[in-house]
Design a protein around this motif. Structure first.
Motif, PDB file in Angstrom:
ATOM      1  N   CYS A  85       0.849  -1.207   0.000  1.00  0.00           N
ATOM      2  CA  CYS A  85       0.000   0.000   0.000  1.00  0.00           C
ATOM      3  C   CYS A  85       0.879   1.249   0.000  1.00  0.00           C
ATOM      4  CB  CYS A  85      -0.928   0.004   1.224  1.00  0.00           C
ATOM      5  SG  CYS A  85      -2.196  -1.275   1.132  1.00  0.00           S
ATOM      6  N   LEU A  86       1.973   1.228   0.767  1.00  0.00           N
ATOM      7  CA  LEU A  86       2.890   2.386   0.785  1.00  0.00           C
ATOM      8  C   LEU A  86       3.451   2.636  -0.611  1.00  0.00           C
ATOM      9  CD1 LEU A  86       4.938   1.634   4.060  1.00  0.00           C
ATOM     10  CD2 LEU A  86       3.284   3.482   3.755  1.00  0.00           C
ATOM     11  N   LYS A  87       3.842   1.544  -1.288  1.00  0.00           N
ATOM     12  CA  LYS A  87       4.435   1.724  -2.622  1.00  0.00           C
ATOM     13  C   LYS A  87       3.400   2.219  -3.633  1.00  0.00           C
ATOM     14  CE  LYS A  87       7.211  -0.232  -6.272  1.00  0.00           C
ATOM     15  NZ  LYS A  87       8.073  -1.287  -6.753  1.00  0.00           N
ATOM     16  N   CYS A  88       2.158   1.722  -3.536  1.00  0.00           N
ATOM     17  CA  CYS A  88       1.104   2.206  -4.455  1.00  0.00           C
ATOM     18  C   CYS A  88       0.905   3.705  -4.245  1.00  0.00           C
ATOM     19  CB  CYS A  88      -0.221   1.493  -4.192  1.00  0.00           C
ATOM     20  SG  CYS A  88      -0.209  -0.263  -4.581  1.00  0.00           S
ATOM     21  N   ARG A  89       0.883   4.122  -2.967  1.00  0.00           N
ATOM     22  CA  ARG A  89       0.714   5.545  -2.659  1.00  0.00           C
ATOM     23  C   ARG A  89       1.909   6.340  -3.203  1.00  0.00           C
ATOM     24  NH1 ARG A  89       1.886   7.731   2.476  1.00  0.00           N
ATOM     25  NH2 ARG A  89       3.879   6.712   2.064  1.00  0.00           N
ATOM     26  N   ASP A  90       3.129   5.844  -2.932  1.00  0.00           N
ATOM     27  CA  ASP A  90       4.334   6.578  -3.357  1.00  0.00           C
ATOM     28  C   ASP A  90       4.398   6.714  -4.876  1.00  0.00           C
ATOM     29  OD1 ASP A  90       4.989   6.648  -0.703  1.00  0.00           O
ATOM     30  OD2 ASP A  90       6.494   5.048  -0.813  1.00  0.00           O
ATOM     31  N   GLY A  91       4.041   5.628  -5.581  1.00  0.00           N
ATOM     32  CA  GLY A  91       4.171   5.624  -7.039  1.00  0.00           C
ATOM     33  C   GLY A  91       2.907   6.083  -7.745  1.00  0.00           C
ATOM     34  N   LYS A  92       1.897   6.448  -6.930  1.00  0.00           N
ATOM     35  CA  LYS A  92       0.597   6.879  -7.480  1.00  0.00           C
ATOM     36  C   LYS A  92       0.029   5.848  -8.445  1.00  0.00           C
ATOM     37  CE  LYS A  92       1.092  11.897  -6.957  1.00  0.00           C
ATOM     38  NZ  LYS A  92       2.293  11.957  -6.142  1.00  0.00           N
ATOM     39  N   THR A  93       0.185   4.577  -8.107  1.00  0.00           N
ATOM     40  CA  THR A  93      -0.416   3.511  -8.919  1.00  0.00           C
ATOM     41  C   THR A  93      -1.749   3.132  -8.272  1.00  0.00           C
ATOM     42  OG1 THR A  93       0.798   1.833  -7.665  1.00  0.00           O
ATOM     43  CG2 THR A  93       1.806   2.600  -9.719  1.00  0.00           C
ATOM     44  N   GLU A  94      -2.490   2.252  -8.932  1.00  0.00           N
ATOM     45  CA  GLU A  94      -3.788   1.849  -8.372  1.00  0.00           C
ATOM     46  C   GLU A  94      -3.609   1.343  -6.943  1.00  0.00           C
ATOM     47  OE1 GLU A  94      -6.150  -0.695 -10.863  1.00  0.00           O
ATOM     48  OE2 GLU A  94      -7.611  -1.023  -9.266  1.00  0.00           O
ATOM     49  N   MET A  95      -4.571   1.702  -6.104  1.00  0.00           N
ATOM     50  CA  MET A  95      -4.450   1.414  -4.665  1.00  0.00           C
ATOM     51  C   MET A  95      -5.467   0.352  -4.250  1.00  0.00           C
ATOM     52  SD  MET A  95      -2.854   3.238  -2.171  1.00  0.00           S
ATOM     53  CE  MET A  95      -3.077   4.978  -1.923  1.00  0.00           C
ATOM     54  N   PRO A  96      -5.092  -0.581  -3.354  1.00  0.00           N
ATOM     55  CA  PRO A  96      -6.112  -1.486  -2.813  1.00  0.00           C
ATOM     56  C   PRO A  96      -7.219  -0.694  -2.111  1.00  0.00           C
ATOM     57  CG  PRO A  96      -3.902  -2.217  -2.197  1.00  0.00           C
ATOM     58  CD  PRO A  96      -3.750  -0.851  -2.806  1.00  0.00           C
ATOM     59  N   ALA A  97      -8.422  -1.277  -2.094  1.00  0.00           N
ATOM     60  CA  ALA A  97      -9.564  -0.594  -1.466  1.00  0.00           C
ATOM     61  C   ALA A  97      -9.466  -0.649   0.055  1.00  0.00           C
ATOM     62  CB  ALA A  97     -10.863  -1.247  -1.927  1.00  0.00           C
ATOM     63  N   VAL A  98      -8.763  -1.635   0.565  1.00  0.00           N
ATOM     64  CA  VAL A  98      -8.633  -1.791   2.028  1.00  0.00           C
ATOM     65  C   VAL A  98      -7.379  -2.614   2.312  1.00  0.00           C
ATOM     66  CG1 VAL A  98     -10.101  -3.881   2.075  1.00  0.00           C
ATOM     67  CG2 VAL A  98      -9.895  -2.515   4.135  1.00  0.00           C
ATOM     68  N   GLN A  99      -6.766  -2.381   3.478  1.00  0.00           N
ATOM     69  CA  GLN A  99      -5.656  -3.241   3.924  1.00  0.00           C
ATOM     70  C   GLN A  99      -6.098  -3.916   5.225  1.00  0.00           C
ATOM     71  OE1 GLN A  99      -2.091  -0.967   5.013  1.00  0.00           O
ATOM     72  NE2 GLN A  99      -3.208   0.966   4.948  1.00  0.00           N
ATOM     73  N   VAL A 100      -6.212  -5.225   5.186  1.00  0.00           N
ATOM     74  CA  VAL A 100      -6.652  -5.982   6.361  1.00  0.00           C
ATOM     75  C   VAL A 100      -5.409  -6.661   6.937  1.00  0.00           C
ATOM     76  CG1 VAL A 100      -8.244  -7.726   7.247  1.00  0.00           C
ATOM     77  CG2 VAL A 100      -8.854  -6.402   5.192  1.00  0.00           C
ATOM     78  N   LEU A 101      -4.994  -6.185   8.106  1.00  0.00           N
ATOM     79  CA  LEU A 101      -3.691  -6.592   8.627  1.00  0.00           C
ATOM     80  C   LEU A 101      -3.862  -7.408   9.912  1.00  0.00           C
ATOM     81  CD1 LEU A 101      -1.988  -3.084   8.149  1.00  0.00           C
ATOM     82  CD2 LEU A 101      -2.094  -4.985   6.504  1.00  0.00           C
ATOM     83  N   PHE A 102      -3.681  -8.706   9.804  1.00  0.00           N
ATOM     84  CA  PHE A 102      -3.693  -9.549  10.999  1.00  0.00           C
ATOM     85  C   PHE A 102      -2.262  -9.576  11.547  1.00  0.00           C
ATOM     86  CE2 PHE A 102      -7.377 -11.250   8.679  1.00  0.00           C
ATOM     87  CZ  PHE A 102      -8.306 -11.459   9.689  1.00  0.00           C
ATOM     88  N   TYR A 103      -2.075  -8.925  12.650  1.00  0.00           N
ATOM     89  CA  TYR A 103      -0.802  -8.885  13.409  1.00  0.00           C
ATOM     90  C   TYR A 103       0.465  -8.888  12.529  1.00  0.00           C
ATOM     91  CZ  TYR A 103      -2.325 -13.803  13.137  1.00  0.00           C
ATOM     92  OH  TYR A 103      -2.812 -15.009  12.702  1.00  0.00           O
ATOM     93  N   PRO A 104       0.655  -7.797  11.762  1.00  0.00           N
ATOM     94  CA  PRO A 104       1.842  -7.716  10.889  1.00  0.00           C
ATOM     95  C   PRO A 104       3.149  -7.507  11.659  1.00  0.00           C
ATOM     96  CG  PRO A 104       0.643  -5.633  10.900  1.00  0.00           C
ATOM     97  CD  PRO A 104      -0.197  -6.599  11.670  1.00  0.00           C
ATOM     98  N   SER A 105       4.252  -8.026  11.097  1.00  0.00           N
ATOM     99  CA  SER A 105       5.580  -7.593  11.557  1.00  0.00           C
ATOM    100  C   SER A 105       5.822  -6.265  10.851  1.00  0.00           C
ATOM    101  CB  SER A 105       6.642  -8.625  11.173  1.00  0.00           C
ATOM    102  OG  SER A 105       6.635  -8.848   9.781  1.00  0.00           O
ATOM    103  N   LEU A 106       6.184  -5.218  11.607  1.00  0.00           N
ATOM    104  CA  LEU A 106       6.228  -3.878  11.001  1.00  0.00           C
ATOM    105  C   LEU A 106       7.586  -3.210  11.054  1.00  0.00           C
ATOM    106  CD1 LEU A 106       2.761  -2.516  12.168  1.00  0.00           C
ATOM    107  CD2 LEU A 106       3.441  -3.039   9.824  1.00  0.00           C
ATOM    108  N   ALA A 107       8.456  -3.655  11.981  1.00  0.00           N
ATOM    109  CA  ALA A 107       9.796  -3.065  12.092  1.00  0.00           C
ATOM    110  C   ALA A 107      10.568  -3.840  13.147  1.00  0.00           C
ATOM    111  CB  ALA A 107       9.704  -1.596  12.506  1.00  0.00           C
ATOM    112  N   PRO A 108      11.898  -3.843  13.055  1.00  0.00           N
ATOM    113  CA  PRO A 108      12.678  -4.454  14.142  1.00  0.00           C
ATOM    114  C   PRO A 108      12.358  -3.728  15.455  1.00  0.00           C
ATOM    115  CG  PRO A 108      14.069  -3.913  12.263  1.00  0.00           C
ATOM    116  CD  PRO A 108      12.741  -3.289  12.004  1.00  0.00           C
ATOM    117  N   ASP A 109      12.332  -4.467  16.542  1.00  0.00           N
ATOM    118  CA  ASP A 109      11.916  -3.878  17.821  1.00  0.00           C
ATOM    119  C   ASP A 109      12.563  -4.669  18.950  1.00  0.00           C
ATOM    120  OD1 ASP A 109      10.425  -2.813  19.980  1.00  0.00           O
ATOM    121  OD2 ASP A 109       8.794  -4.238  19.655  1.00  0.00           O
TER     122      ASP A 109
END
Ligand SMILES: CCCC(=O)Oc1ccc([N+](=O)[O-])cc1
Length: 308
Positions: A166-190
């Motif tokens: 979704c970030l890349k679609c936004r950055d590149g202004k390409t077609e975007m998903p209608a929704v992002q359904v995120l079941f407990y994603p890994s998001l960054a080292p922590d």
């Protein structure tokens, strides 16, 4: 007070089993993949009945990915699903029953995508597969019987891919998903969040495994600060698709996930956060083990059509 008693007791045997399995990060990655995929296939229950499944080949530059569509209702809209498994394991077969369940409960088409796995394929291969498969299907939606909108979803490593694409679609202004359904994603080292400190032992997904999965997927330290690898480090969270985030109370990844919801909201993105009390990492695919998990997946599945 015994903290274990607050975990949904349906997970007790899974937690005990994972403790007796020892240190999985010492196992050679291909063997670990075989072991984990075999165990998940052998613990699978009776297949959820569904009207239609259909296999596809997604032909992308230099590679062909397998995909399987699940449809119980001749649905118009679709969700592309990226499976979990630490970027290292998981496939269409190990996620078959779960995707059947999602399609049945959501009344939308679910298309499960088999992306390339680490450590044979390091970042950005899985990410490129997720991004390119979304655009391939969006472009050829009629071939997949899709007349409505397309969203993305995933769990754990697969939810990382869904958020990152979704970030890349936004950055590149390409077609975007209608929704992002995120079941407990890994998001960054922590290493320092409260959830990491409190729950990185004893609740199936350990801190050691988290570091191991991160090491398998990354090529170098630079990857860790790339938002398409670690979506939480993005500078800008605006203009992203609405998000449904499911977190687990006893999950070391929980706090960065809930921070992601806050960052989306601060940036004006519609974001719903659902914390599963008593749940552990991997809860959604344990829908056959835990009634609590099953009900959370059902609830999420039933709100998905509101976004499509
Ligand atoms: C995204 C930053 C690196 C990282 O934490 O990788 C992980 C990948 C997968 C899992 N997991 O499946 O639980 C955890 C961490």
């Amino acid at each position: 007070m015994n903290l274990m008693n607050m975990v949904d007791p349906d997970f007790n045997s899974l937690i005990e089993l994972s403790k007796s399995a020892g240190d999985m990060t010492k196992i050679e990655p291909a063997m670990l993949r075989n072991f984990l995929d075999e165990s998940s296939l052998s613990s699978r229950g009776k297949p959820v009945e569904i009207k239609e499944t259909k296999d596809y080949k997604i032909k992308l530059d230099g590679r062909t990915l397998n995909a399987r569509m699940y449809d119980n209702n001749n649905a118009k809209s679709a969700i592309l699903y990226y499976h979990g498994g630490g970027f290292l394991f998981g496939n269409i077969e190990t996620y078959d029953n779960y995707c059947r369940f999602l399609a049945k409960e959501s009344w939308v088409k679910i298309i499960s995508i088999e992306y390339r796995l680490a450590p044979e394929h390091k970042f950005p291969d899985a990410f490129n597969d997720a991004y390119d498969s979304f655009h391939y299907i969006a472009k050829k939606k009629k071939d997949f019987g899709i007349e409505g909108r397309i969203g993305v979803a995933g769990d754990s490593a697969g939810a990382n891919l869904a958020a990152a694409l979704c970030l890349k679609c936004r950055d590149g202004k390409t077609e975007m998903p209608a929704v992002q359904v995120l079941f407990y994603p890994s998001l960054a080292p922590d290493n320092f969040s409260r959830s990491f400190i409190e729950y990185s032992d004893n609740y199936v997904l350990t801190g050691k495994m988290i570091r191991y999965f991160g090491n398998m997927y990354s090529k170098n330290m630079q990857d860790l600060i790339n938002p398409y690898f670690s979506p939480l480090v993005a500078d800008d969270f605006s203009n992203l698709p609405p998000a449904i985030m499911v977190t687990n109370e006893y999950d070391p990844l929980r706090d960065p996930e809930e921070t992601y919801v806050k960052k989306l909201r601060e940036a004006g993105v519609r974001a719903v956060g659902i914390r599963g009390i008593g749940m552990i990492h991997g809860s959604a695919t344990d829908f056959e083990v835990s009634d609590g998990a099953r009900n959370i997946v059902k609830m999420v599945a039933r709100i998905i059509p509101d976004y499509l």
